[in-house]
Scaffold this motif. Structure first.
Motif, PDB file in Angstrom:
ATOM      1  N   PHE A   1      -2.999   9.820   4.752  1.00  0.00           N
ATOM      2  CA  PHE A   1      -4.020  10.029   5.758  1.00  0.00           C
ATOM      3  C   PHE A   1      -4.014  11.467   6.280  1.00  0.00           C
ATOM      4  O   PHE A   1      -2.985  12.157   6.254  1.00  0.00           O
ATOM      5  CB  PHE A   1      -3.809   9.080   6.939  1.00  0.00           C
ATOM      6  CG  PHE A   1      -3.875   7.626   6.556  1.00  0.00           C
ATOM      7  CD1 PHE A   1      -4.969   7.110   5.885  1.00  0.00           C
ATOM      8  CD2 PHE A   1      -2.831   6.762   6.878  1.00  0.00           C
ATOM      9  CE1 PHE A   1      -5.031   5.775   5.535  1.00  0.00           C
ATOM     10  CE2 PHE A   1      -2.876   5.430   6.538  1.00  0.00           C
ATOM     11  CZ  PHE A   1      -3.981   4.932   5.859  1.00  0.00           C
TER      12      PHE A   1
ATOM     13  N   VAL B   1      -5.047   1.875  11.152  1.00  0.00           N
ATOM     14  CA  VAL B   1      -5.034   0.738  10.234  1.00  0.00           C
ATOM     15  C   VAL B   1      -4.482  -0.478  10.977  1.00  0.00           C
ATOM     16  O   VAL B   1      -3.402  -0.420  11.567  1.00  0.00           O
ATOM     17  CB  VAL B   1      -4.162   1.017   8.988  1.00  0.00           C
ATOM     18  CG1 VAL B   1      -4.137  -0.208   8.065  1.00  0.00           C
ATOM     19  CG2 VAL B   1      -4.680   2.235   8.240  1.00  0.00           C
TER      20      VAL B   1
ATOM     21  N   ASP C   1       0.824  -1.206   0.000  1.00  0.00           N
ATOM     22  CA  ASP C   1       0.000   0.000   0.000  1.00  0.00           C
ATOM     23  C   ASP C   1       0.855   1.252   0.000  1.00  0.00           C
ATOM     24  O   ASP C   1       1.942   1.291   0.595  1.00  0.00           O
ATOM     25  CB  ASP C   1      -0.896   0.053   1.246  1.00  0.00           C
ATOM     26  CG  ASP C   1      -1.866  -1.109   1.324  1.00  0.00           C
ATOM     27  OD1 ASP C   1      -2.744  -1.201   0.461  1.00  0.00           O
ATOM     28  OD2 ASP C   1      -1.705  -1.938   2.246  1.00  0.00           O
TER      29      ASP C   1
ATOM     30  N   GLU D   1       2.081  10.245   5.212  1.00  0.00           N
ATOM     31  CA  GLU D   1       2.180   9.354   4.062  1.00  0.00           C
ATOM     32  C   GLU D   1       3.175   8.240   4.366  1.00  0.00           C
ATOM     33  O   GLU D   1       4.241   8.492   4.939  1.00  0.00           O
ATOM     34  CB  GLU D   1       2.614  10.125   2.808  1.00  0.00           C
ATOM     35  CG  GLU D   1       1.626  11.221   2.401  1.00  0.00           C
ATOM     36  CD  GLU D   1       2.057  11.958   1.150  1.00  0.00           C
ATOM     37  OE1 GLU D   1       3.116  11.605   0.590  1.00  0.00           O
ATOM     38  OE2 GLU D   1       1.341  12.891   0.741  1.00  0.00           O
TER      39      GLU D   1
ATOM     40  N   ILE E   1     -11.488   5.154   6.004  1.00  0.00           N
ATOM     41  CA  ILE E   1     -10.401   4.831   5.065  1.00  0.00           C
ATOM     42  C   ILE E   1     -10.978   4.076   3.877  1.00  0.00           C
ATOM     43  O   ILE E   1     -11.759   3.137   4.029  1.00  0.00           O
ATOM     44  CB  ILE E   1      -9.322   3.996   5.777  1.00  0.00           C
ATOM     45  CG1 ILE E   1      -8.656   4.833   6.876  1.00  0.00           C
ATOM     46  CG2 ILE E   1      -8.274   3.501   4.772  1.00  0.00           C
ATOM     47  CD1 ILE E   1      -7.667   4.063   7.719  1.00  0.00           C
TER      48      ILE E   1
ATOM     49  N   LYS F   1      -4.364   3.628   0.075  1.00  0.00           N
ATOM     50  CA  LYS F   1      -5.308   3.740   1.182  1.00  0.00           C
ATOM     51  C   LYS F   1      -5.295   5.186   1.661  1.00  0.00           C
ATOM     52  O   LYS F   1      -4.239   5.748   1.951  1.00  0.00           O
ATOM     53  CB  LYS F   1      -4.924   2.798   2.328  1.00  0.00           C
ATOM     54  CG  LYS F   1      -5.183   1.331   2.035  1.00  0.00           C
ATOM     55  CD  LYS F   1      -4.886   0.461   3.232  1.00  0.00           C
ATOM     56  CE  LYS F   1      -5.223  -0.996   2.958  1.00  0.00           C
ATOM     57  NZ  LYS F   1      -4.921  -1.872   4.129  1.00  0.00           N
ATOM     58  N   THR F   2      -6.481   5.766   1.764  1.00  0.00           N
ATOM     59  CA  THR F   2      -6.553   7.161   2.156  1.00  0.00           C
ATOM     60  C   THR F   2      -7.883   7.454   2.844  1.00  0.00           C
ATOM     61  O   THR F   2      -8.856   6.704   2.681  1.00  0.00           O
ATOM     62  CB  THR F   2      -6.386   8.081   0.929  1.00  0.00           C
ATOM     63  OG1 THR F   2      -6.375   9.453   1.345  1.00  0.00           O
ATOM     64  CG2 THR F   2      -7.508   7.860  -0.073  1.00  0.00           C
TER      65      THR F   2
ATOM     66  N   THR G   1     -10.059   2.510  -0.267  1.00  0.00           N
ATOM     67  CA  THR G   1      -8.988   2.016  -1.129  1.00  0.00           C
ATOM     68  C   THR G   1      -9.204   2.517  -2.550  1.00  0.00           C
ATOM     69  O   THR G   1     -10.299   2.407  -3.102  1.00  0.00           O
ATOM     70  CB  THR G   1      -8.949   0.480  -1.128  1.00  0.00           C
ATOM     71  OG1 THR G   1      -8.718   0.016   0.204  1.00  0.00           O
ATOM     72  CG2 THR G   1      -7.834  -0.028  -2.023  1.00  0.00           C
TER      73      THR G   1
ATOM     74  N   CYS H   1      -0.006   4.819   1.545  1.00  0.00           N
ATOM     75  CA  CYS H   1      -1.034   5.342   2.460  1.00  0.00           C
ATOM     76  C   CYS H   1      -0.925   6.855   2.577  1.00  0.00           C
ATOM     77  O   CYS H   1       0.183   7.394   2.741  1.00  0.00           O
ATOM     78  CB  CYS H   1      -0.876   4.711   3.848  1.00  0.00           C
ATOM     79  SG  CYS H   1      -1.051   2.915   3.846  1.00  0.00           S
TER      80      CYS H   1
END
Length: 362
Positions: A46, A52, A42, A134, A113, A124-125, A115, A44
């Protein structure tokens, strides 16, 4: 004939010789054994509050997280918590279950979250705008012998601080190159990605050794050229019925010198380390293959399944069949007990060391 005898005699290392071969650095000694199959899981991104959960990986996988921006916390189910910042790498050599979350629990709650995919890259965010944190998350699959060695030499969690300088850029470039090779799937991509992942893993280990105050016994053994030859011989052919004489020949020293080096650097006799590496490899195969117990025993050098079962139970406190059943029936959310799934550790009990010493002295 006389000259041939002199040449051969000159290669024999006398037990009383004080001079030992020049030392090797540990990574150079074991790098030829590294074979890591990479998987970038992933990317990521956020914002605000997020969390997670990462389930435990099967035996043979090492997980890593690279923080490229912002900061976050990683919590292992054992209770350990690590604060990660931009330029941090966290390596979990045994792929233990853990949670990665925002550094602060206060403030606004982020969106759920989701995908997304960008040119086959999984993202994933929880934000459609700017992100606070990140990460690049992935795992490396190690072969059985390498996994046994890694779990022997490394703690369960390693935090590396590489900052935002040249080293950070080099490691990030390696991660991006691995991902690009795997996504493009051009001829030779798997080979290129594997070699790049191996380089990344060796760089992680080198940084760990440089930042760690002390090294494990097995790394000290690998730092001596003589004992390193013996250890690598064990790892290359763990099922071979090694004798102390054969290991000494591989190390280019006498039996007594080899035992002395192993005692001094690893506090373990050579055949004691061989037994631990074999059992660690057996544990790996029990959790990652469908081989029968007899096949696992034979693959790690035991001709007798009963002898293998006794040694395994003595080492890990559970039978091979019991561990196999635990792997098959255990929920992935459960955390593995250190006494069973933990890495091979150097050092035997006093009684076991004395017993092994009696065997080797005979």
């Amino acid at each position: 004939m006389l000259s041939r005898r002199k040449t051969y005699a000159g290669r024999i290392k006398h037990p009383d010789d004080a001079t030992e071969p020049a030392t090797l650095d540990p990574l150079s000694a074991i790098a030829p054994l590294f074979r890591a199959r990479p998987e970038i899981q992933d990317v990521c991104r956020f914002a605000l509050q997020w969390e997670v959960v990462h389930e435990a990986e099967p035996a043979g996988f090492a997980q890593f997280h690279i923080v490229t921006n912002g900061n976050c916390l990683l919590e292992r189910y054992s209770g350990e918590t690590f604060k990660l910042e931009a330029g941090s790498i966290l390596l979990l050599p045994q792929g233990d279950s853990h949670v990665v979350r925002s550094a602060s629990r206060g403030g606004s709650t982020g969106a759920p979250i989701r995908t997304e995919y960008n040119n086959a890259i999984r993202i994933k965010t929880n934000t459609r705008g700017a992100s606070d944190t990140e990460l690049i998350c992935g795992r490396l699959r190690l072969d059985g012998a390498m996994y046994s060695l890694v779990t022997a030499a490394l703690p369960k969690a390693i935090v590396l601080s590489i900052g935002r300088g040249e080293l950070f850029d080099r490691m990030r470039m390696l991660v991006q190159a691995i991902d690009e090779e795997l996504q493009a799937a051009r001829p030779g991509a798997a080979t290129i990605a594997t070699e790049l992942a191996t380089a990344l893993f060796v760089m992680m280990l080198r940084l760990h050794f440089e930042q760690s105050a002390s090294s494990s016994g097995i790394l000290r053994l690998l730092a001596s050229s003589s004992s390193a030859r013996a250890v690598t011989a064990m790892l290359r052919a763990p099922a071979h019925p090694w004798t102390l004489d054969e290991l000494a020949a591989e190390a280019h020293v006498s039996r007594a010198t080899l035992v002395r080096i192993f005692r001094r650097e690893g506090d373990i006799p050579p055949l004691g380390l061989l037994s631990q590496l074999r059992l660690g490899l057996a544990r790996h195969r029990l959790g990652s293959t469908t081989e029968t117990l007899a096949q696992v025993a034979a693959a790690v050098g035991y001709d007798n399944e009963s002898a293998f079962a006794r040694a395994f139970r003595k080492r890990y406190g559970i039978s091979p069949g019991g561990l196999r059943a635990r792997h098959e029936g255990r929920s992935r959310e459960e955390n593995s007990p250190d006494s069973i799934i933990g890495g091979v550790t150097l050092g035997l009990s006093s009684a076991a060391r004395a017993q092994q010493a009696d065997i080797e002295a005979s």
